[in-house]
Design an enzyme around this catalytic site. Sequence first.
Site, mmCIF file in Angstrom:
data_model
loop_
_atom_site.group_PDB
_atom_site.id
_atom_site.type_symbol
_atom_site.label_atom_id
_atom_site.label_comp_id
_atom_site.label_asym_id
_atom_site.label_seq_id
_atom_site.Cartn_x
_atom_site.Cartn_y
_atom_site.Cartn_z
ATOM 1 N N CYS A 1 0.813 -1.222 0.000
ATOM 2 C CA CYS A 1 0.000 0.000 0.000
ATOM 3 C C CYS A 1 0.846 1.272 0.000
ATOM 4 C CB CYS A 1 -0.957 0.000 1.189
ATOM 5 S SG CYS A 1 -0.192 -0.454 2.764
ATOM 6 N N HIS B 1 -2.688 6.324 4.869
ATOM 7 C CA HIS B 1 -1.243 6.416 5.076
ATOM 8 C C HIS B 1 -0.736 7.772 4.590
ATOM 9 C CE1 HIS B 1 -1.296 2.356 6.224
ATOM 10 N NE2 HIS B 1 -0.705 1.778 5.193
#
Length: 347
Positions: free
Chosen positions: A131, A251
């Site tokens: 990711c 994130h």
Amino acid sequence: MKGNGYHVAVVGATGAVGTQMLSILEQRQFPVEKLTLLSSARSAGQKLLFNGAEVTVEEAAPEKFEGVDIALFSAGGSVSKALAPEAAKRGAIVIDNTSAFRMDPEVPLVVPEVNESDLHQHKGIIANPNCSTIQMVVALEPIRQAYGLSKVLVSTYQAVSGAGVQAITEMNEQSQAILNGEEVKASVLPVKGADRHYQIAFNAVPQIDVFDTNGYTYEEMKMINETKKIMHMQELKVSATCVRLPVENGHSESVYIEVNESGKNVADLHELLETAPGVVLQDRPDEQLYPMPSTAAGKLDVFVGRVRKDPDEDNGFHMWIVSDNLLKGAAWNSVQIAESLIKLKLV
């Protein structure tokens, strides 16, 4: 393609990423003629809604992939290693969201905005990158194409959802315990199977995954190795420090890059990023406009801001990159690969 669409299987359908995959398949009106939902024996029998109809989750087994065109995997590396080759053997194209095949030289590691053409080389299995790697390379690729790239230094600020639902639950329970003046219990982070665990609530933990012998964690080495593979640049200098923060979803990354072409400025990078596929530029410091996890959550794009020229290095730039780790970082990139397979007439 059969009839009005494809036979799609989702492995790990009841998990955090699997449910997002189903949601995105719906949102994108992906041409699904038949849907097979697969999971562990523990979750088999559950019913999930897809396009208004109930679909019963079945236990994953090799024979379940008979007749499947596209299989989206997000059920852990051991499941992928066991079942992805079985699915491919039966004619399915596997898009795997685990680390099982990412560094396999026979398996393309794909972010469609960056290296979609690598899909032509697939041999039945395609890997979805980490990711954190995905959002970074989406933002850096337009710059690399225009001005070249020689160095990448990244520090990540990663959400607990990347460690699964248990990590989210533990963060919430710890936060409540601290506010109530109660004992804080930790059993999940930084690594569930590790000897020691630390609280994540009101804390920052500089460890994601286990440590390699070189002092870097596996998460950091994933970012280093995957970036080089996706960009086809083994000579690229890449280093990473990955940190877990008490953020539920999304994130963030502080990224320093050095480009090959001299004399470039922030306006040049802005111009590239404003038209880059999958990128939203949010960079107006005078208005306090910059990307944050809270505003990126639930969105498919990669958000970039805080673009600055390094004060000492003429070819150096800093930027801040944020994305929803369950969407672009996992489910959306997987579905996007499936869309690319259709576009390229590879399925």
